[in-house]
Write an enzyme that holds these catalytic residues in place. Sequence first.
Site, PDB file in Angstrom:
ATOM      1  N   CYS A  83      32.749  41.869  15.499  1.00  0.00           N
ATOM      2  CA  CYS A  83      32.339  42.770  16.835  1.00  0.00           C
ATOM      3  C   CYS A  83      31.312  43.450  16.725  1.00  0.00           C
ATOM      4  CB  CYS A  83      33.737  43.262  17.053  1.00  0.00           C
ATOM      5  SG  CYS A  83      35.098  42.077  17.508  1.00  0.00           S
ATOM      6  N   HIS A 332      34.169  43.396  26.268  1.00  0.00           N
ATOM      7  CA  HIS A 332      34.133  43.412  25.008  1.00  0.00           C
ATOM      8  C   HIS A 332      33.677  41.757  24.634  1.00  0.00           C
ATOM      9  CE1 HIS A 332      33.857  43.588  20.626  1.00  0.00           C
ATOM     10  NE2 HIS A 332      35.024  43.251  20.412  1.00  0.00           N
TER      11      HIS A 332
HETATM   12  C1  LIG Z   1      45.614  41.003  26.395  1.00  0.00           C
HETATM   13  C2  LIG Z   1      45.444  39.582  26.435  1.00  0.00           C
HETATM   14  C3  LIG Z   1      46.552  38.808  25.624  1.00  0.00           C
HETATM   15  C4  LIG Z   1      45.760  38.778  27.996  1.00  0.00           C
HETATM   16  O1  LIG Z   1      45.554  37.719  28.161  1.00  0.00           O
HETATM   17  P1  LIG Z   1      46.313  36.516  29.032  1.00  0.00           P
HETATM   18  O2  LIG Z   1      47.730  37.156  29.193  1.00  0.00           O
HETATM   19  O3  LIG Z   1      46.193  35.223  28.841  1.00  0.00           O
HETATM   20  O4  LIG Z   1      45.795  37.299  30.304  1.00  0.00           O
HETATM   21  P2  LIG Z   1      44.876  36.321  31.491  1.00  0.00           P
HETATM   22  O5  LIG Z   1      43.552  35.875  31.050  1.00  0.00           O
HETATM   23  O6  LIG Z   1      45.822  35.320  31.803  1.00  0.00           O
HETATM   24  O7  LIG Z   1      44.958  37.143  32.652  1.00  0.00           O
HETATM   25  C5  LIG Z   1      45.870  37.602  33.409  1.00  0.00           C
HETATM   26  C6  LIG Z   1      45.596  39.027  34.412  1.00  0.00           C
HETATM   27  O8  LIG Z   1      45.430  39.991  33.703  1.00  0.00           O
HETATM   28  C7  LIG Z   1      44.028  40.411  33.511  1.00  0.00           C
HETATM   29  N1  LIG Z   1      43.874  40.643  32.172  1.00  0.00           N
HETATM   30  C8  LIG Z   1      43.602  40.034  31.056  1.00  0.00           C
HETATM   31  N2  LIG Z   1      43.272  40.790  30.121  1.00  0.00           N
HETATM   32  C9  LIG Z   1      43.167  42.014  30.404  1.00  0.00           C
HETATM   33  C10 LIG Z   1      43.175  43.072  29.598  1.00  0.00           C
HETATM   34  N3  LIG Z   1      43.036  43.153  28.429  1.00  0.00           N
HETATM   35  N4  LIG Z   1      43.290  44.338  30.361  1.00  0.00           N
HETATM   36  C11 LIG Z   1      43.557  44.432  31.590  1.00  0.00           C
HETATM   37  N5  LIG Z   1      43.748  43.156  32.388  1.00  0.00           N
HETATM   38  C12 LIG Z   1      43.385  42.070  31.661  1.00  0.00           C
HETATM   39  C13 LIG Z   1      43.145  39.462  33.971  1.00  0.00           C
HETATM   40  O9  LIG Z   1      42.142  39.835  34.579  1.00  0.00           O
HETATM   41  C14 LIG Z   1      44.100  38.757  34.836  1.00  0.00           C
HETATM   42  O10 LIG Z   1      44.151  39.552  36.068  1.00  0.00           O
HETATM   43  P3  LIG Z   1      44.461  38.670  37.580  1.00  0.00           P
HETATM   44  O11 LIG Z   1      45.822  38.078  37.452  1.00  0.00           O
HETATM   45  O12 LIG Z   1      44.374  39.835  38.676  1.00  0.00           O
HETATM   46  O13 LIG Z   1      43.257  37.859  37.815  1.00  0.00           O
HETATM   47  C15 LIG Z   1      43.948  38.965  26.103  1.00  0.00           C
HETATM   48  O14 LIG Z   1      43.031  39.674  26.964  1.00  0.00           O
HETATM   49  C16 LIG Z   1      43.463  39.488  24.687  1.00  0.00           C
HETATM   50  O15 LIG Z   1      43.850  38.720  23.703  1.00  0.00           O
HETATM   51  N6  LIG Z   1      42.792  40.426  24.424  1.00  0.00           N
HETATM   52  C17 LIG Z   1      42.361  40.740  23.395  1.00  0.00           C
HETATM   53  C18 LIG Z   1      41.222  40.338  22.831  1.00  0.00           C
HETATM   54  C19 LIG Z   1      40.566  40.487  21.307  1.00  0.00           C
HETATM   55  O16 LIG Z   1      41.458  40.360  20.445  1.00  0.00           O
HETATM   56  N7  LIG Z   1      39.593  40.940  21.025  1.00  0.00           N
HETATM   57  C20 LIG Z   1      39.030  41.290  19.754  1.00  0.00           C
HETATM   58  C21 LIG Z   1      39.415  42.624  19.424  1.00  0.00           C
HETATM   59  S1  LIG Z   1      38.894  43.193  17.858  1.00  0.00           S
END
Ligand SMILES: CC(C)(COP(=O)(O)OP(=O)(O)OC[C@H]1O[C@@H](n2cnc3c(N)ncnc32)[C@H](O)[C@@H]1OP(=O)(O)O)[C@@H](O)C(=O)NCCC(=O)NCCS
Length: 384
Positions: A83, A332
């Site tokens: 990252c 990100h």
């Molecule tokens: C948090 C997380 C698990 C959510 O994934 P998910 O449950 O599959 O979510 P989806 O992609 O199905 O999205 C569902 C809804 O939540 C929203 N959403 C997804 N991730 C979000 C987040 N991080 N914050 C806010 N909203 C989020 C989407 O926009 C979607 O909204 P909508 O229904 O209005 O369209 C995923 O975003 C994640 O793993 N994030 C971390 C990424 C990471 O690890 N990066 C590296 C960092 S070191």
Amino acid sequence: MRETWVAGAATNRYGKMAETGREAGSRVALEAIRSAGLEPKEIDLTFVANAFGIAEHQAHVGPLVNTALGIPEVPSATIESACSSSSAALHEAYVHVAGGFADAVLVVGFEKLSHLDTLAATSYFAIGADYPYEAHNGATFPGLYALMANAHAQRYGTSEAELGAVAVKNHANGALNPHAHFQKPISPEIYRASPVVASPLRLYDCCPFSDGAAAVVVTARERFPHPAAEPLVVRASVRAGSIGDIQDRSTLTALPATRRAAERAFRTAGIEAGRIGFFEVHDCFTIAELIALEDLGLFPPGAAGRATVDGITAHDGAHPVNPSGGLKAKGHPVSATGVGQVVEIFEQVNQRAGGRQVPRTETALAHNVGATGSSCSVHIFGRR
Ligand SMILES: CC(C)(COP(=O)(O)OP(=O)(O)OC[C@H]1O[C@@H](n2cnc3c(N)ncnc32)[C@H](O)[C@@H]1OP(=O)(O)O)[C@@H](O)C(=O)NCCC(=O)NCCS
């Protein structure tokens, strides 16, 4: 060492891109070059950050970007540091320009993963951790940062309200940023009602998976003394490392790489944390922002949560943190993130940040972390 500037910067809107990473990166790179008042033929060297190009079946993307810019003869290299890939690339650009090896260097970072589902994207990201010990045994980045959040809570009593205050603040800032993935404010109630991803981290504690591209142009003042916009003077460009895997660390409540990089950066720039005008820090999870602010020395260990609840880190607070919305709300797109932070600083310094404009722009700090903190870059910028 020559005086070195970030003389141009550009980004697209993070979120879901219709273009490929390479197309978006090339387009944004051209915008950054033009914003510096330069033409592509004036670029000596290109550093590209694209850690997960494999998701688009594309490696060695630098020559392709340079070809799109009409400068295929210009050398390029891809820099990977998870990252923190593009801040690592920015550091390389700084070294080349400050050391007199190049006069104008393009740094462009981009990532596209939105065509993958959450499981596939999580699996790709997990290879940035210690694969045999962590990812192979089911640890994901939300899970690994949840370990830090639990350790921080045990040691300092960090509460749900404190983590939530980071999320609410950064979503409020993102709502004012036309480049942000999420442009919707959230309330503490919405935060508390969101599902748990890895206890104690909820949906709104996590950054999203974003596509995006960002670019900056690094120049030598003596060669290009009349930039088209107010440049950022690089006062410190420092990288540091620490233990790569989680299980061998002596603490989970601090990231030693940040402490090392920050200490050297503040010494080089001759400034301390409290005098920095505003910060863009690596808040891949809300707990990461709190730990970053403590490691940077803005607040004592355990005190960043309370400061956030008290509004001290709001964009109109005493020490604005992540006026862009941060990784949490701006998004990100892994390899765009580090230079994307610098694009925000460039916009703030040029008074182009609209409703999220911070009052003090004489100095700013960008902090970007790779994986669970084993790599860190700290850049301090000043004004001419
Ligand atoms: C948090 C997380 C698990 C959510 O994934 P998910 O449950 O599959 O979510 P989806 O992609 O199905 O999205 C569902 C809804 O939540 C929203 N959403 C997804 N991730 C979000 C987040 N991080 N914050 C806010 N909203 C989020 C989407 O926009 C979607 O909204 P909508 O229904 O209005 O369209 C995923 O975003 C994640 O793993 N994030 C971390 C990424 C990471 O690890 N990066 C590296 C960092 S070191």
